[in-house]
Every structure is written in C-alpha cells, then in structure tokens.
Design a protein around this motif. Structure first.
Motif, PDB file in Angstrom:
ATOM      1  N   ALA A 297       0.830  -1.206   0.000  1.00  9.56           N
ATOM      2  CA  ALA A 297       0.000   0.000   0.000  1.00  9.56           C
ATOM      3  C   ALA A 297       0.863   1.255   0.000  1.00  9.56           C
ATOM      4  N   VAL A 298       1.999   1.188   0.705  1.00 11.12           N
ATOM      5  CA  VAL A 298       2.931   2.321   0.737  1.00 11.12           C
ATOM      6  C   VAL A 298       3.492   2.565  -0.659  1.00 11.12           C
ATOM      7  N   ILE A 299       3.906   1.486  -1.316  1.00 10.34           N
ATOM      8  CA  ILE A 299       4.491   1.579  -2.652  1.00 10.34           C
ATOM      9  C   ILE A 299       3.443   2.060  -3.662  1.00 10.34           C
ATOM     10  N   ALA A 300       2.236   1.494  -3.570  1.00  9.88           N
ATOM     11  CA  ALA A 300       1.160   1.878  -4.489  1.00  9.88           C
ATOM     12  C   ALA A 300       0.764   3.342  -4.308  1.00  9.88           C
ATOM     13  N   SER A 301       1.017   3.890  -3.123  1.00  8.81           N
ATOM     14  CA  SER A 301       0.668   5.288  -2.840  1.00  8.81           C
ATOM     15  C   SER A 301       1.782   6.259  -3.249  1.00  8.81           C
ATOM     16  N   GLY A 302       2.826   5.732  -3.839  1.00  8.90           N
ATOM     17  CA  GLY A 302       3.891   6.591  -4.347  1.00  8.90           C
ATOM     18  C   GLY A 302       5.134   6.645  -3.493  1.00  8.90           C
ATOM     19  N   GLY A 303       5.214   5.814  -2.461  1.00  8.93           N
ATOM     20  CA  GLY A 303       6.411   5.782  -1.629  1.00  8.93           C
ATOM     21  C   GLY A 303       7.601   5.242  -2.402  1.00  8.93           C
ATOM     22  N   LYS A 304       8.692   5.986  -2.400  1.00  6.97           N
ATOM     23  CA  LYS A 304       9.860   5.579  -3.190  1.00  6.97           C
ATOM     24  C   LYS A 304      11.119   5.382  -2.356  1.00  6.97           C
ATOM     25  N   SER A 305      11.173   6.009  -1.172  1.00  6.36           N
ATOM     26  CA  SER A 305      12.416   5.984  -0.404  1.00  6.36           C
ATOM     27  C   SER A 305      12.141   5.766   1.086  1.00  6.36           C
ATOM     28  N   GLY A 306      13.214   5.790   1.856  1.00  9.99           N
ATOM     29  CA  GLY A 306      13.115   5.592   3.285  1.00  9.99           C
ATOM     30  C   GLY A 306      12.393   6.707   4.011  1.00  9.99           C
ATOM     31  N   ARG A 307      12.128   7.825   3.331  1.00 18.34           N
ATOM     32  CA  ARG A 307      11.393   8.906   3.985  1.00 18.34           C
ATOM     33  C   ARG A 307       9.983   8.457   4.361  1.00 18.34           C
ATOM     34  N   ALA A 308       9.412   7.546   3.576  1.00 15.42           N
ATOM     35  CA  ALA A 308       8.090   7.002   3.910  1.00 15.42           C
ATOM     36  C   ALA A 308       8.174   6.194   5.202  1.00 15.42           C
TER      37      ALA A 308
END
Length: 422
Positions: A297-308
């Motif tokens: 869900a994090v990735i699908a929401s646009g998370g790309k790096s460790g900042r998420a």
C-alpha cells in the motif's frame, strides 16, 4: 542512508505514502498486544512493545536500506511466539524473548552470507507454502475463538458458539462489515473495522471504558531477556521453527515488494534491515517484526524511499499517546482481522502441486496439524518428517536435499526426546 536530494514533490509523496502505510498497519498495536496477552504480557505493556518495535523497525529500514517498507510484528509469527514458544514449550516470557533474539541473530547470519539463498533453494516450495497456509488456518481458528464463534463442545472438540449471545452477534456483525470493507478495498479497512467494531460493542454492552494514560516514569521500555534455558534442547527447538519462518517469510515478501517498486537492488540491505529489526523486537518485549504485506500500500501510494518509513516511525511513536483508547478495543473487533488475514494466507495453497502426492501429502500434514495441534512447531514437524518418508516410498529420494533431511531428523529427535520425558 537517506537520499540528500529532497525534492519537494518526492518528499511530499513519501510523507503521504507514510501516512497511508501507518493507517493501514496501526491495527497491529491492538491485535498484537492481545496475542501477547495470551502469552502472559499485560495488555498495556504489549501495546508499548508493539509500538516501539514497529517504530524501531521502520527507522532501521529508513536509515539502513532507504526503502519504503513498514516493519511490524508479523501476523502468524506472533501466534508462533505466543501459542507455540511460550504456551507450547512452557518457556517463561523472558525466555521466549531470548528465543526471539537468538532466532534473529541466526536470521542476521543468513542475511550477510549465502546461507539464506542456500536454504531458500534447498527447502521445497510446497513445504514453505504449506507453513503459510497452516499459519493462516491457525490465525483463523484464533479469530473464531476470540469472537466466540467457536467454543469447546460438550460432545466434540469445538462447536458453534451461542448464536443468541451478545458476544457472537457482535462478532458476526463486525465480521460482515470487515469483509465488506475488505472486498471493496477501502483504504485503512482494518483500522475502520476496529473503530466500527468498538462502537458496535458499546451498543451491545461489551465495551469497557478507556484505560489510564501511559505512565512514562514507571514504564519498562526495554525488557531483559532470560538466556537461562539456552543450554536446553527445548530452547533450540523453539528457536528452530521461528528462524525458518522468519527467513522464508521475509524473503518472499521483500522480493515481491521490491519488484513492485522496481528497486530489486535494495533487496540485500532491506533483508538485512529486517534481521536487525527482528533482534531489537526481543528487547522491546514482542515477537519479531517482518516486512508487512501492507508495504504494498505504501508503494502503491507513491512511496519511493526511506522517507516514507521514517514518517511511519514517527507516527508509531505518537501512537503511545493513544494507548488508553486502543486498550478499549474489544476482542470482537480484533477477531475479524485475524480471520481475514488467515484467509489471505490460505490462498498460498494454490502454489502447492496437489496432484503430486510426494509434495501434497507432507504439505497437507503441515496445514492440518498446525491448527489441530494448536502448535505451529508440531505442525511443521509432521510435514518435514513425512517429506523424506514419502519420497523414499515412491522412489524419488534423489529429490531430497541435505537440509530437508537434517530438519526432519531434528524434528524426529525432538519427538523422541519428548516421548522419553526429556
């Protein structure tokens, strides 16, 4: 380390993905603490342990691997810890935490050497998938029990709970709502289920008031594990299945998540980060963290790096302020989540070649014996012991690998030792 190029659009996207990841996984604070309570840990302490382990895991993933993954105590792994390692093995809680640390250290060795890849290829896929399915069946059974939907029968091991009781009615209403939200793919469906389930429990008279605020002065933030049983055979028989589950579950989850992210080059560091996080869990007082399925869900929401992940770490720490309200969540609001997670894990049965007897029979034994013995370790033992027996019986012994035979012999030795009373 985190990227120095903090472009605002990327930063904003990572932070928003972190918020989404948090709201899809914060249910674990209530769910895991109730499972730890079954192992003898007070509910409030279980919440603190879950929050700290999740925050630490996300922080390690952010700073070490720079990947947008959420690390929380794993569903299935927590059941293995509470019901097999603590209740089944008769270990004290702090001895169980020592098991977590030792299993985490072995996991770490596999993460920094080729041992992990060797084990991954040496253990049959059918047995790995069977363990996942068996865990799913076990979680479902626990969920049904927590909701009062199944009880000990007068003339059978289990039977249907009283359909007219407030407990069963509340559990069923919450379950149907949970299934609806999940089928509609509503964001944060598990969190919404807990909130709605708590409201329903209020109207059916099952809800208690909020607990007391967290006392920072008297809180035991770090727990000291007890290694007093490390020289005993039973201790290592508890370490053994936990290590296997940790290695295989994290390997599978991380491969899939990083492929989705198209950052497969981060696998090694992400895998190592999960191992470091698993070790810290033992000092916080909980079962090991894993890379959660909700990382998708994090990735699908646009998370790309460790900042998420960093965002999620901060949000988990803030959850310490919500403990009085989280403690209100009743078992009837938790049971549907266990049932649905169990159903998701059971889907792995389609990966097992059921038309191949030498693969299907050992897998079947793992699947049925985990819930029926109420022990994940014992269920695994039946399957691993049966595997070489079936292969020899039909003349396919050449398909056996040394690790599988060794694991089978260790499980068989444990059964013999138990029979002799050791």
């Amino acid at each position: 380390m985190l990227s120095k190029h903090n472009h605002k659009p990327g930063l904003r996207q990572d932070v928003m993905a972190g918020f989404i990841g948090y709201f899809t996984t914060v249910y674990i604070v209530a769910v895991n603490s109730q499972i730890l309570q079954a192992a003898g840990l007070p509910l409030e302490k279980g919440m603190v342990a879950t929050i700290l382990a999740s925050a630490a895991g996300c922080l390690i993933m952010a700073l070490y691997a720079n990947a947008p993954m959420v690390l929380i105590p794993g569903m299935g792994v927590n059941a293995l810890f509470a019901y097999s390692i603590i209740e089944g093995s008769g270990l004290a809680f702090r001895e169980g935490l020592a098991v977590v640390i030792v299993a985490g250290l072995i996991f770490l060795v596999t993460a920094f050497t080729r041992l992990g890849d060797w084990l991954k290829t040496a253990i049959p896929e059918s047995l790995k998938h069977a363990i996942t399915v068996g865990l799913g069946m076990f979680l479902t059974l626990i969920g049904l029990e927590k909701g009062g939907l199944v009880v000990r029968g007068e003339h059978s091991l289990i039977t249907l709970g009283n359909p007219s009781s407030a407990l069963v009615i509340t559990s069923l209403l919450t379950l149907f709502i949970a299934i609806f939200l999940f089928a509609k793919n509503v964001p944060g469906n598990f969190l919404i289920t807990m909130i709605v389930g708590t409201i329903i429990a209020h109207f059916t008279g099952l809800l208690e008031g909020p607990g007391e605020s967290l006392s920072l002065a008297n809180q035991e933030w770090i727990m000291i594990p007890s290694f007093s049983g490390i020289t005993e055979f039973g201790f290592w028989m508890a370490v053994f299945p936990l290590t296997i589950v940790l290695i295989f579950e994290n390997m599978g989850l991380l491969h899939g998540q990083l492929s989705m992210l198209k950052q497969e080059d981060k696998f090694k560091k992400s895998y190592q980060a999960t191992a470091f996080s698993a070790i810290t869990s033992g000092f916080f007082g909980t079962s090991p963290t894993v890379s959660s399925a909700e990382s998708a869900a994090v990735i699908a929401s646009g998370g790309k790096s460790g900042r998420a992940s960093l965002t999620m770490a901060g949000l988990f720490l803030a959850t310490l302020l919500l403990i009085p309200w989280i403690s209100m969540v009743p078992a009837t609001a938790i049971s549907p989540i266990l049932i649905i997670v169990g159903a998701l894990m059971v889907q792995n049965i389609k990966e097992i070649p059921l038309d191949n007897l030498s693969e299907a029979m050992p897998a079947f034994l793992i699947i049925v014996m985990i819930p029926f013995t109420y022990s994940i370790a014992d269920g695994m033992a039946f399957g691993f012991i049966a595997y070489p027996i079936v292969k020899f019986a039909i003349g396919k012994q050449r398909e056996l690998t040394t690790p599988v035979v060794c694991i089978a012999m260790i499980f068989l030795l444990e059964f013999i030792m138990r029979t002799l009373g050791h």
